[in-house]
Design a protein around this motif. Structure first.
Motif, PDB file in Angstrom:
ATOM      1  N   ASP A  63      34.017   0.603  29.645  1.00  0.00           N
ATOM      2  CA  ASP A  63      34.829   1.526  30.444  1.00  0.00           C
ATOM      3  C   ASP A  63      35.824   2.233  29.535  1.00  0.00           C
ATOM      4  O   ASP A  63      35.903   1.973  28.336  1.00  0.00           O
ATOM      5  CB  ASP A  63      35.520   0.806  31.598  1.00  0.00           C
ATOM      6  CG  ASP A  63      36.504  -0.253  31.148  1.00  0.00           C
ATOM      7  OD1 ASP A  63      36.909  -0.251  29.973  1.00  0.00           O
ATOM      8  OD2 ASP A  63      36.878  -1.095  31.978  1.00  0.00           O
ATOM      9  N   GLU A  64      36.590   3.137  30.112  1.00  0.00           N
ATOM     10  CA  GLU A  64      37.498   3.985  29.340  1.00  0.00           C
ATOM     11  C   GLU A  64      38.580   3.186  28.624  1.00  0.00           C
ATOM     12  O   GLU A  64      38.923   3.475  27.472  1.00  0.00           O
ATOM     13  CB  GLU A  64      38.135   5.018  30.270  1.00  0.00           C
ATOM     14  CG  GLU A  64      38.877   6.108  29.545  1.00  0.00           C
ATOM     15  CD  GLU A  64      39.337   7.201  30.483  1.00  0.00           C
ATOM     16  OE1 GLU A  64      40.503   7.619  30.328  1.00  0.00           O
ATOM     17  OE2 GLU A  64      38.561   7.623  31.349  1.00  0.00           O
ATOM     18  N   ALA A  65      39.136   2.175  29.261  1.00  0.00           N
ATOM     19  CA  ALA A  65      40.211   1.385  28.647  1.00  0.00           C
ATOM     20  C   ALA A  65      39.718   0.639  27.407  1.00  0.00           C
ATOM     21  O   ALA A  65      40.415   0.585  26.387  1.00  0.00           O
ATOM     22  CB  ALA A  65      40.786   0.402  29.664  1.00  0.00           C
ATOM     23  N   HIS A  66      38.521   0.069  27.492  1.00  0.00           N
ATOM     24  CA  HIS A  66      37.966  -0.655  26.346  1.00  0.00           C
ATOM     25  C   HIS A  66      37.631   0.313  25.210  1.00  0.00           C
ATOM     26  O   HIS A  66      37.881   0.014  24.039  1.00  0.00           O
ATOM     27  CB  HIS A  66      36.730  -1.453  26.770  1.00  0.00           C
ATOM     28  CG  HIS A  66      37.065  -2.642  27.609  1.00  0.00           C
ATOM     29  ND1 HIS A  66      37.361  -2.530  28.946  1.00  0.00           N
ATOM     30  CD2 HIS A  66      37.172  -3.959  27.302  1.00  0.00           C
ATOM     31  CE1 HIS A  66      37.625  -3.732  29.432  1.00  0.00           C
ATOM     32  NE2 HIS A  66      37.528  -4.618  28.455  1.00  0.00           N
ATOM     33  N   HIS A  67      37.081   1.473  25.545  1.00  0.00           N
ATOM     34  CA  HIS A  67      36.776   2.477  24.522  1.00  0.00           C
ATOM     35  C   HIS A  67      38.052   2.981  23.854  1.00  0.00           C
ATOM     36  O   HIS A  67      38.071   3.220  22.646  1.00  0.00           O
ATOM     37  CB  HIS A  67      36.003   3.649  25.124  1.00  0.00           C
ATOM     38  CG  HIS A  67      34.594   3.317  25.471  1.00  0.00           C
ATOM     39  ND1 HIS A  67      33.589   3.221  24.530  1.00  0.00           N
ATOM     40  CD2 HIS A  67      34.008   3.052  26.662  1.00  0.00           C
ATOM     41  CE1 HIS A  67      32.455   2.910  25.117  1.00  0.00           C
ATOM     42  NE2 HIS A  67      32.675   2.795  26.424  1.00  0.00           N
ATOM     43  N   ALA A  68      39.129   3.130  24.621  1.00  0.00           N
ATOM     44  CA  ALA A  68      40.395   3.609  24.063  1.00  0.00           C
ATOM     45  C   ALA A  68      40.936   2.622  23.032  1.00  0.00           C
ATOM     46  O   ALA A  68      41.438   3.037  21.978  1.00  0.00           O
ATOM     47  CB  ALA A  68      41.408   3.832  25.177  1.00  0.00           C
ATOM     48  N   LEU A  69      40.843   1.329  23.302  1.00  0.00           N
ATOM     49  CA  LEU A  69      41.322   0.341  22.340  1.00  0.00           C
ATOM     50  C   LEU A  69      40.486   0.388  21.064  1.00  0.00           C
ATOM     51  O   LEU A  69      41.030   0.390  19.956  1.00  0.00           O
ATOM     52  CB  LEU A  69      41.301  -1.073  22.917  1.00  0.00           C
ATOM     53  CG  LEU A  69      41.698  -2.161  21.905  1.00  0.00           C
ATOM     54  CD1 LEU A  69      43.167  -2.024  21.519  1.00  0.00           C
ATOM     55  CD2 LEU A  69      41.422  -3.533  22.435  1.00  0.00           C
ATOM     56  N   VAL A  70      39.179   0.446  21.209  1.00  0.00           N
ATOM     57  CA  VAL A  70      38.304   0.500  20.031  1.00  0.00           C
ATOM     58  C   VAL A  70      38.580   1.783  19.243  1.00  0.00           C
ATOM     59  O   VAL A  70      38.674   1.752  18.009  1.00  0.00           O
ATOM     60  CB  VAL A  70      36.819   0.407  20.445  1.00  0.00           C
ATOM     61  CG1 VAL A  70      35.910   0.651  19.253  1.00  0.00           C
ATOM     62  CG2 VAL A  70      36.532  -0.954  21.064  1.00  0.00           C
ATOM     63  N   ASP A  71      38.748   2.908  19.924  1.00  0.00           N
ATOM     64  CA  ASP A  71      39.048   4.165  19.241  1.00  0.00           C
ATOM     65  C   ASP A  71      40.374   4.095  18.492  1.00  0.00           C
ATOM     66  O   ASP A  71      40.510   4.660  17.405  1.00  0.00           O
ATOM     67  CB  ASP A  71      39.074   5.331  20.226  1.00  0.00           C
ATOM     68  CG  ASP A  71      37.685   5.688  20.751  1.00  0.00           C
ATOM     69  OD1 ASP A  71      36.681   5.239  20.148  1.00  0.00           O
ATOM     70  OD2 ASP A  71      37.604   6.407  21.765  1.00  0.00           O
ATOM     71  N   SER A  72      41.365   3.413  19.055  1.00  0.00           N
ATOM     72  CA  SER A  72      42.665   3.316  18.392  1.00  0.00           C
ATOM     73  C   SER A  72      42.591   2.486  17.107  1.00  0.00           C
ATOM     74  O   SER A  72      43.446   2.627  16.235  1.00  0.00           O
ATOM     75  CB  SER A  72      43.706   2.714  19.337  1.00  0.00           C
ATOM     76  OG  SER A  72      43.468   1.322  19.525  1.00  0.00           O
ATOM     77  N   LEU A  73      41.580   1.649  16.983  1.00  0.00           N
ATOM     78  CA  LEU A  73      41.425   0.824  15.790  1.00  0.00           C
ATOM     79  C   LEU A  73      40.689   1.542  14.660  1.00  0.00           C
ATOM     80  O   LEU A  73      40.727   1.101  13.520  1.00  0.00           O
ATOM     81  CB  LEU A  73      40.667  -0.460  16.143  1.00  0.00           C
ATOM     82  CG  LEU A  73      41.371  -1.394  17.113  1.00  0.00           C
ATOM     83  CD1 LEU A  73      40.410  -2.493  17.554  1.00  0.00           C
ATOM     84  CD2 LEU A  73      42.622  -1.986  16.498  1.00  0.00           C
ATOM     85  N   MET A  74      40.028   2.646  15.001  1.00  0.00           N
ATOM     86  CA  MET A  74      39.243   3.373  14.004  1.00  0.00           C
ATOM     87  C   MET A  74      40.162   4.193  13.106  1.00  0.00           C
ATOM     88  O   MET A  74      41.179   4.709  13.557  1.00  0.00           O
ATOM     89  CB  MET A  74      38.238   4.302  14.693  1.00  0.00           C
ATOM     90  CG  MET A  74      37.261   3.570  15.605  1.00  0.00           C
ATOM     91  SD  MET A  74      36.244   2.382  14.739  1.00  0.00           S
ATOM     92  CE  MET A  74      35.117   3.446  13.927  1.00  0.00           C
ATOM     93  N   PRO A  75      39.798   4.347  11.834  1.00  0.00           N
ATOM     94  CA  PRO A  75      40.611   5.189  10.951  1.00  0.00           C
ATOM     95  C   PRO A  75      40.452   6.660  11.354  1.00  0.00           C
ATOM     96  O   PRO A  75      39.466   7.027  11.994  1.00  0.00           O
ATOM     97  CB  PRO A  75      40.013   4.929   9.568  1.00  0.00           C
ATOM     98  CG  PRO A  75      38.621   4.488   9.824  1.00  0.00           C
ATOM     99  CD  PRO A  75      38.647   3.770  11.152  1.00  0.00           C
ATOM    100  N   PRO A  76      41.405   7.508  10.976  1.00  0.00           N
ATOM    101  CA  PRO A  76      41.280   8.922  11.330  1.00  0.00           C
ATOM    102  C   PRO A  76      40.086   9.554  10.616  1.00  0.00           C
ATOM    103  O   PRO A  76      39.712   9.136   9.520  1.00  0.00           O
ATOM    104  CB  PRO A  76      42.594   9.531  10.859  1.00  0.00           C
ATOM    105  CG  PRO A  76      43.125   8.592   9.845  1.00  0.00           C
ATOM    106  CD  PRO A  76      42.597   7.234  10.209  1.00  0.00           C
ATOM    107  N   GLU A  77      39.514  10.549  11.269  1.00  0.00           N
ATOM    108  CA  GLU A  77      38.386  11.237  10.643  1.00  0.00           C
ATOM    109  C   GLU A  77      38.894  12.025   9.451  1.00  0.00           C
ATOM    110  O   GLU A  77      39.975  12.617   9.498  1.00  0.00           O
ATOM    111  CB  GLU A  77      37.719  12.167  11.654  1.00  0.00           C
ATOM    112  CG  GLU A  77      37.004  11.424  12.754  1.00  0.00           C
ATOM    113  CD  GLU A  77      36.166  12.352  13.616  1.00  0.00           C
ATOM    114  OE1 GLU A  77      35.714  13.397  13.117  1.00  0.00           O
ATOM    115  OE2 GLU A  77      35.987  12.021  14.791  1.00  0.00           O
TER     116      GLU A  77
END
Length: 96
Positions: A63-77
């Motif tokens: 869901d969106e909340a789980h994707h948001a957490l994973v995205d926040s852990l990724m380095p910037p493009e």
């Protein structure tokens, strides 16, 4: 019969706070230590992050909340603009 104090670990998702349940019994799983909890969660498709992070366990919910957490852990493009190439903002990198 004697009584003794025994500590156990129960893992919960840091996004939705659902507790990890044993797939065979559907009961909340108790673990004797962090390592065995991490191994069980990884085997059941949970994301287990480093022990020094505030958010450690993420369940496989999609869901969106789980994707948001994973995205926040990724380095910037990375931003790459070659010499003479137009940028997204319309500016041009000067030729060297």
């Amino acid at each position: 019969m004697s009584l003794r104090l025994q500590h156990c670990y129960v893992a919960a998702c840091d996004v939705c706070h659902v507790e990890y349940t044993d797939p065979e019994t559907d009961a909340v799983a108790w673990f004797p230590d962090e390592t065995s909890a991490e191994q069980a969660l990884r085997a059941d498709r949970w994301m287990v992050l480093a022990r020094n992070l505030p958010e450690r366990f993420v369940c496989p919910a999609d869901d969106e909340a789980h994707h948001a957490l994973v995205d926040s852990l990724m380095p910037p493009e990375p931003v790459i603009q070659l010499s003479g190439q137009l940028g997204f903002d319309g500016t041009e990198e000067p030729s060297r």
